[in-house]
Design a protein around this motif. Structure first.
Motif, PDB file in Angstrom:
ATOM      1  N   HIS A 188       3.508 -22.337  39.335  1.00 54.46           N
ATOM      2  CA  HIS A 188       5.162 -22.040  38.895  1.00 54.46           C
ATOM      3  C   HIS A 188       5.769 -21.147  40.690  1.00 54.46           C
ATOM      4  O   HIS A 188       6.827 -21.894  40.627  1.00 54.46           O
ATOM      5  N   GLY A 189       5.397 -20.317  41.308  1.00 52.34           N
ATOM      6  CA  GLY A 189       5.156 -19.636  42.276  1.00 52.34           C
ATOM      7  C   GLY A 189       5.533 -20.241  43.415  1.00 52.34           C
ATOM      8  O   GLY A 189       6.316 -20.424  43.761  1.00 52.34           O
ATOM      9  N   ILE A 190       4.561 -21.208  43.759  1.00 55.61           N
ATOM     10  CA  ILE A 190       4.361 -21.688  44.606  1.00 55.61           C
ATOM     11  C   ILE A 190       5.421 -22.675  44.778  1.00 55.61           C
ATOM     12  O   ILE A 190       6.459 -23.394  45.846  1.00 55.61           O
ATOM     13  N   GLY A 191       5.626 -23.253  43.618  1.00 57.00           N
ATOM     14  CA  GLY A 191       6.450 -24.616  43.549  1.00 57.00           C
ATOM     15  C   GLY A 191       8.501 -24.213  43.690  1.00 57.00           C
ATOM     16  O   GLY A 191       9.087 -25.184  44.340  1.00 57.00           O
ATOM     17  N   GLY A 192       8.520 -22.883  42.706  1.00 52.81           N
ATOM     18  CA  GLY A 192       9.966 -22.471  43.225  1.00 52.81           C
ATOM     19  C   GLY A 192       9.881 -22.585  44.872  1.00 52.81           C
ATOM     20  O   GLY A 192      11.230 -22.578  45.275  1.00 52.81           O
ATOM     21  N   ILE A 193       9.083 -21.788  44.813  1.00 49.00           N
ATOM     22  CA  ILE A 193       8.982 -21.373  47.102  1.00 49.00           C
ATOM     23  C   ILE A 193       9.611 -23.099  47.857  1.00 49.00           C
ATOM     24  O   ILE A 193      10.127 -22.794  48.535  1.00 49.00           O
ATOM     25  N   THR A 194       8.655 -23.876  47.651  1.00 47.42           N
ATOM     26  CA  THR A 194       8.688 -24.636  47.993  1.00 47.42           C
ATOM     27  C   THR A 194       9.692 -25.860  47.770  1.00 47.42           C
ATOM     28  O   THR A 194      10.433 -26.799  49.005  1.00 47.42           O
TER      29      THR A 194
END
Length: 408
Positions: free
Chosen positions: A333-339
């Motif tokens: 979830h965190g990486i998806g939000g950043i990208t």
């Protein structure tokens, strides 16, 4: 009509080129797998090192934690190195560092050697992760049947999971438990180095080496979601760190189980489920992913505390699996939000900041548990740590609920 020899050569060149590209992809994935396997291989061996060198459980947690220090330093100092000098040189350097770490472990005669090996191992992990992921993306392209990110995920987490299990099995099955695992890791790292060097360069654009510190950056446009994801994922990483550092101690002193393979199995389950959790997040709605991860972390903390209180193995195994799944969801979830939601020019720095937080939380709580063990004993230390993880995850969950109500 043309030359039939040339036409035949043209017909065979495409399959040969595809075969070469496939071998190069396997080589990069293997290098990533081997390097990460080397970082968790010491896990089932810590009790043996404690007996060999006469150090305490607190020292074990410090030996584990300096690995995370090496990773964070590597991310901050060399996060952009493969963009500057190319993927193959950085992958080769990572494999050389992995070889050096295994060699230091193989010939270690004191605590200082273990600390050096762990720092070197952390640097190798920091170098290989970004370079291998970028190389896989360049070699496979955006339209590949299997996504490069998926291959990188399973090579990374698969290495973390398999390294501890492999070392545990070898330690139980061979007469030299502190030597044989490192001989095998040396051989695997040497194969990875040769494979990477023979695979060629995948990056067509290199900016040239210019030493610079990778600045930390929290994206302002998604700051609250970024911090919540980092805290949730960091809580899961804290559990992974403590499991990696003290599972062998728990099994040996509380359950009186001397199997190193069993220690490896517990950590294997935790990291393997972390990989599956990062895939699972793709099936969840963004609004439900992080709350589900927080709920899973609370359940996992309760199961691990139950295992500590009752001295039983089953809750520990189930808790490791649930924690891995929840951690994977939070990371995804965190990486998806950043990208997808942060400014493109800051994404690299934001991802590095995210993982710097995670690896810091991998290390610091493990040392804290070591301090608690020294002041009390393993069981109350584990129960206290589980309560702190549950409280932190509950805090993030309540924050999400309040935000959702305000939005409604």
């Amino acid at each position: 009509m043309g030359n039939p020899t040339v036409r035949a050569k043209d017909r065979t060149s495409a399959p040969e080129e595809a075969k070469g590209r496939g071998l190069a992809v396997f080589g990069v994935a293997f290098a990533l797998w081997v390097t990460m396997a080397g970082t968790t291989a010491p896990t089932p061996l810590y009790p043996l090192y404690g007996e060999e060198f006469g150090f305490t459980p607190f020292t074990v947690t410090v030996v584990f934690a300096v690995y995370a220090l090496g990773v964070v330093l590597g991310l901050l100092l060399f996060g952009r190195l493969s963009d500057q000098v190319g993927r193959r040189p950085v992958l080769s350097a990572a494999m050389l560092l992995s070889l050096c770490a295994a060699a230091v472990f193989l010939f270690a005669q004191n605590l200082g050697a273990l600390l050096v090996a762990r720092v070197v191992s952390g640097l190798s992990a920091a170098l290989v992760t970004g370079a291998a992921t970028a190389s896989l993306a360049e070699r496979l392209g955006p339209h590949a049947r299997v996504k490069p990110a998926t291959i990188a995920l399973f090579a990374n987490m698969g290495g973390l999971a398999c390294g501890t299990l492999l070392a545990g099995v070898l330690a139980d099955a061979t007469p030299s438990p502190l030597r044989t695992p490192w001989v095998v890791m040396l051989a695997l790292a040497a194969i990875g180095l040769l494979w990477v060097m023979a695979s060629g360069e995948s990056s067509a654009h290199r900016s040239g080496f210019s030493p610079q510190f990778q600045p930390l950056h929290v994206p302002g446009e998604i700051r609250s979601d970024f911090l919540r994801s980092a805290l949730a994922a960091g809580s899961g990483f804290a559990v992974l760190g403590v499991l990696t550092a003290v599972t062998g101690l728990f099994l040996g002193t509380v359950l009186h189980a001397s199997s190193h393979a069993l220690t490896g199995l517990v950590v294997f389950v935790a990291f393997a489920c972390t990989a599956f959790g990062q895939l699972l997040v793709r099936t969840l709605r963004p609004a439900t992913a992080l709350p589900a991860a927080c709920a899973g972390l609370i359940v996992a903390a309760g199961l691990i505390a139950l295992s500590m209180a009752t001295g039983t193995l089953a809750p520990l195994l189930v808790g490791a699996a649930v924690n891995g799944l929840a951690t994977g969801v939070a990371v995804g979830h965190g990486i998806g939000g950043i990208t997808t939601r942060s400014a493109p020019q800051h994404r690299g720095a934001s991802v590095s900041t995210f993982f710097a937080i995670l690896y810091s939380m991998l290390a610091v709580p493990a040392i804290g548990v070591g301090v608690l063990i020294r002041g009390t004993s393993l069981r109350p230390a584990g129960e206290t740590f589980s309560a702190v993880v549950a409280a932190l995850s509950l805090g993030v969950l309540l924050s999400l609920v309040r935000t959702g109500r305000k939005a409604a």
